[in-house]
Design a protein around this motif. Structure first.
Motif, PDB file in Angstrom:
ATOM      1  N   SER A 148      -4.775  -1.270   6.833  1.00 57.73           N
ATOM      2  CA  SER A 148      -4.396  -0.840   7.887  1.00 57.73           C
ATOM      3  C   SER A 148      -5.693  -1.931   8.771  1.00 57.73           C
ATOM      4  O   SER A 148      -6.760  -1.438  10.018  1.00 57.73           O
ATOM      5  CB  SER A 148      -5.040   0.378   8.828  1.00 57.73           C
ATOM      6  OG  SER A 148      -6.447   0.925   7.627  1.00 57.73           O
TER       7      SER A 148
ATOM      8  N   ARG B 169       4.067  -4.439  11.408  1.00 56.25           N
ATOM      9  CA  ARG B 169       2.955  -4.573  10.425  1.00 56.25           C
ATOM     10  C   ARG B 169       2.882  -6.905  10.025  1.00 56.25           C
ATOM     11  O   ARG B 169       2.651  -7.547   9.752  1.00 56.25           O
ATOM     12  CB  ARG B 169       3.190  -4.729   9.344  1.00 56.25           C
ATOM     13  CG  ARG B 169       2.615  -3.037   8.926  1.00 56.25           C
ATOM     14  CD  ARG B 169       2.872  -2.404   7.405  1.00 56.25           C
ATOM     15  NE  ARG B 169       2.185  -1.455   7.314  1.00 56.25           N
ATOM     16  CZ  ARG B 169       2.537   0.134   6.703  1.00 56.25           C
ATOM     17  NH1 ARG B 169       3.910   0.163   7.200  1.00 56.25           N
ATOM     18  NH2 ARG B 169       2.000   0.701   6.721  1.00 56.25           N
TER      19      ARG B 169
ATOM     20  N   HIS C 105       4.909  -3.231  -7.204  1.00 56.12           N
ATOM     21  CA  HIS C 105       4.195  -2.517  -5.794  1.00 56.12           C
ATOM     22  C   HIS C 105       4.140  -3.441  -5.077  1.00 56.12           C
ATOM     23  O   HIS C 105       4.856  -4.577  -5.283  1.00 56.12           O
ATOM     24  CB  HIS C 105       2.781  -2.395  -6.746  1.00 56.12           C
ATOM     25  CG  HIS C 105       2.137  -1.429  -7.233  1.00 56.12           C
ATOM     26  ND1 HIS C 105       1.606  -1.262  -8.579  1.00 56.12           N
ATOM     27  CD2 HIS C 105       2.808  -0.017  -7.515  1.00 56.12           C
ATOM     28  CE1 HIS C 105       1.739  -0.946  -9.422  1.00 56.12           C
ATOM     29  NE2 HIS C 105       2.702   0.874  -9.126  1.00 56.12           N
TER      30      HIS C 105
ATOM     31  N   ALA D  77       9.294   2.542   3.181  1.00 53.27           N
ATOM     32  CA  ALA D  77       7.602   3.284   4.323  1.00 53.27           C
ATOM     33  C   ALA D  77       6.865   1.956   4.748  1.00 53.27           C
ATOM     34  O   ALA D  77       6.460   2.020   6.136  1.00 53.27           O
ATOM     35  CB  ALA D  77       7.082   3.932   3.259  1.00 53.27           C
ATOM     36  N   TYR D  78       7.323   0.457   4.590  1.00 53.52           N
ATOM     37  CA  TYR D  78       6.298  -1.014   4.465  1.00 53.52           C
ATOM     38  C   TYR D  78       7.122  -0.819   5.679  1.00 53.52           C
ATOM     39  O   TYR D  78       6.582  -1.232   6.742  1.00 53.52           O
ATOM     40  CB  TYR D  78       6.666  -2.155   3.431  1.00 53.52           C
ATOM     41  CG  TYR D  78       5.915  -3.010   3.839  1.00 53.52           C
ATOM     42  CD1 TYR D  78       4.397  -3.473   3.804  1.00 53.52           C
ATOM     43  CD2 TYR D  78       6.580  -4.097   4.939  1.00 53.52           C
ATOM     44  CE1 TYR D  78       4.134  -4.820   4.898  1.00 53.52           C
ATOM     45  CE2 TYR D  78       6.455  -5.323   4.895  1.00 53.52           C
ATOM     46  CZ  TYR D  78       4.839  -5.262   5.252  1.00 53.52           C
ATOM     47  OH  TYR D  78       3.780  -6.439   5.750  1.00 53.52           O
TER      48      TYR D  78
ATOM     49  N   ASP E  64       7.008   0.355   9.774  1.00 53.74           N
ATOM     50  CA  ASP E  64       5.883   0.197  10.945  1.00 53.74           C
ATOM     51  C   ASP E  64       6.547  -1.501  11.034  1.00 53.74           C
ATOM     52  O   ASP E  64       5.546  -2.172  10.377  1.00 53.74           O
ATOM     53  CB  ASP E  64       4.564   0.141  10.850  1.00 53.74           C
ATOM     54  CG  ASP E  64       3.526  -0.304  11.756  1.00 53.74           C
ATOM     55  OD1 ASP E  64       3.958  -0.565  12.739  1.00 53.74           O
ATOM     56  OD2 ASP E  64       2.700  -0.426  11.385  1.00 53.74           O
TER      57      ASP E  64
ATOM     58  N   ALA F 181      -0.450  -2.155  -3.687  1.00 55.79           N
ATOM     59  CA  ALA F 181      -0.589  -0.808  -3.162  1.00 55.79           C
ATOM     60  C   ALA F 181       0.978   0.317  -3.473  1.00 55.79           C
ATOM     61  O   ALA F 181       1.883  -0.560  -4.018  1.00 55.79           O
ATOM     62  CB  ALA F 181      -0.105  -0.633  -1.674  1.00 55.79           C
TER      63      ALA F 181
ATOM     64  N   ARG G  11       1.641   3.233  -3.132  1.00 54.50           N
ATOM     65  CA  ARG G  11       1.561   4.328  -2.452  1.00 54.50           C
ATOM     66  C   ARG G  11       1.653   3.809  -0.793  1.00 54.50           C
ATOM     67  O   ARG G  11       0.800   3.367  -0.743  1.00 54.50           O
ATOM     68  CB  ARG G  11       1.613   5.882  -2.869  1.00 54.50           C
ATOM     69  CG  ARG G  11      -0.598   5.584  -2.659  1.00 54.50           C
ATOM     70  CD  ARG G  11       0.008   7.186  -3.024  1.00 54.50           C
ATOM     71  NE  ARG G  11      -1.997   6.954  -2.491  1.00 54.50           N
ATOM     72  CZ  ARG G  11      -2.556   6.907  -3.517  1.00 54.50           C
ATOM     73  NH1 ARG G  11      -2.606   6.395  -4.920  1.00 54.50           N
ATOM     74  NH2 ARG G  11      -4.010   6.880  -2.998  1.00 54.50           N
ATOM     75  N   PRO G  12       1.958   4.578   0.229  1.00 56.12           N
ATOM     76  CA  PRO G  12       2.001   4.013   1.439  1.00 56.12           C
ATOM     77  C   PRO G  12       0.315   3.630   2.243  1.00 56.12           C
ATOM     78  O   PRO G  12      -0.104   3.194   3.058  1.00 56.12           O
ATOM     79  CB  PRO G  12       2.821   4.614   2.587  1.00 56.12           C
ATOM     80  CG  PRO G  12       4.139   5.176   1.385  1.00 56.12           C
ATOM     81  CD  PRO G  12       3.318   4.780   0.229  1.00 56.12           C
ATOM     82  N   GLY G  13      -0.228   4.375   1.749  1.00 52.53           N
ATOM     83  CA  GLY G  13      -1.090   5.093   2.063  1.00 52.53           C
ATOM     84  C   GLY G  13      -2.713   4.411   1.546  1.00 52.53           C
ATOM     85  O   GLY G  13      -3.252   3.946   2.341  1.00 52.53           O
ATOM     86  N   ASP G  14      -2.110   3.075   0.612  1.00 53.28           N
ATOM     87  CA  ASP G  14      -3.123   2.427   0.055  1.00 53.28           C
ATOM     88  C   ASP G  14      -2.993   1.596   1.285  1.00 53.28           C
ATOM     89  O   ASP G  14      -3.108  -0.170   0.829  1.00 53.28           O
ATOM     90  CB  ASP G  14      -2.281   1.329  -1.407  1.00 53.28           C
ATOM     91  CG  ASP G  14      -2.845   2.930  -1.815  1.00 53.28           C
ATOM     92  OD1 ASP G  14      -3.541   2.962  -2.008  1.00 53.28           O
ATOM     93  OD2 ASP G  14      -2.393   3.151  -3.652  1.00 53.28           O
TER      94      ASP G  14
END
Length: 195
Positions: A20, A105, A61, A98-99, A102, A12, A14-17
């Motif tokens: 989820s 996780r 990453h 960013a990881y 949340d 990943a 970026r956070p969008g990767d």
């Protein structure tokens, strides 16, 4: 649980990767030259699933490895490597921040440090990020095979004092010899078995 049933899923950038799918995540962090990939490979009983570079700073990453189809090992970017540009360091810091935004996780945090050296300010920051998640957290003091028996206890005491750890949170480890491999696998199993 079959830890050898492991496969690389994604890297990943970026956070969008970030996945989820709700699977638990065992998260590894550490300095660029601390042997984090070697620790992951040792735990999985694999030689090169997590890439071990000839030079530090290869993990740029957030890398995800799915274990037995039931949870992830998450390899965060290494930190503290001087030859990486300031822009790249800032990008890594933003990605890791960013990881941790949340905390749900994290099923278990594993901070890998070098048993031979006092933890750095970056190590202290990473330890505090793990502690702020409120999730279980272990420090694996890697490379204990490079210390004599008389050097080990003072080295572990220095790590515990610097990172303000409880004794149970610090584990002497060697990715090369497998020292404490079964202990750490047991802790992972216990964390994953909790609801």
């Amino acid at each position: 649980m079959n830890f050898q049933n492991a496969q690389f899923i994604l890297s990943a950038a970026r956070p969008g990767d970030f996945p989820s799918d709700g699977l638990p995540q065992v998260v590894f962090a550490g300095r660029s030259n601390v042997g984090k990939s070697s620790v992951i490979n040792c735990l999985l009983g694999r030689r090169n699933l997590a890439r071990v570079g000839s030079s530090p700073g290869k993990t740029a990453h957030v890398n995800y490895f799915k274990i037995d189809g039931r949870f992830y090992f998450v390899d965060l970017p290494g930190y503290g490597y001087a030859k990486v540009s300031r822009q790249e360091k800032d990008r890594w810091r933003a990605l890791v921040g960013a990881y941790f935004a949340d905390p749900s996780r994290v099923a278990l945090g594993i901070l890998v440090v070098d048993a031979r050296h006092k933890p750095t300010e970056d190590d202290r920051l990473m330890a505090s990020w793990f502690q702020e998640t409120g999730r279980p957290f272990v420090v694996a003091a890697n490379k204990t095979d490079k210390l004599s028996a008389s050097e080990l206890a003072p080295a572990l005491s220095l790590i515990a004092e610097t990172l303000e750890l409880e004794e149970a949170s610090l584990l002497p480890f060697s990715a090369r010899t497998g020292t404490s491999r079964e202990v750490l696998l047991s802790r992972i199993n216990i964390c994953l078995s909790k609801p």
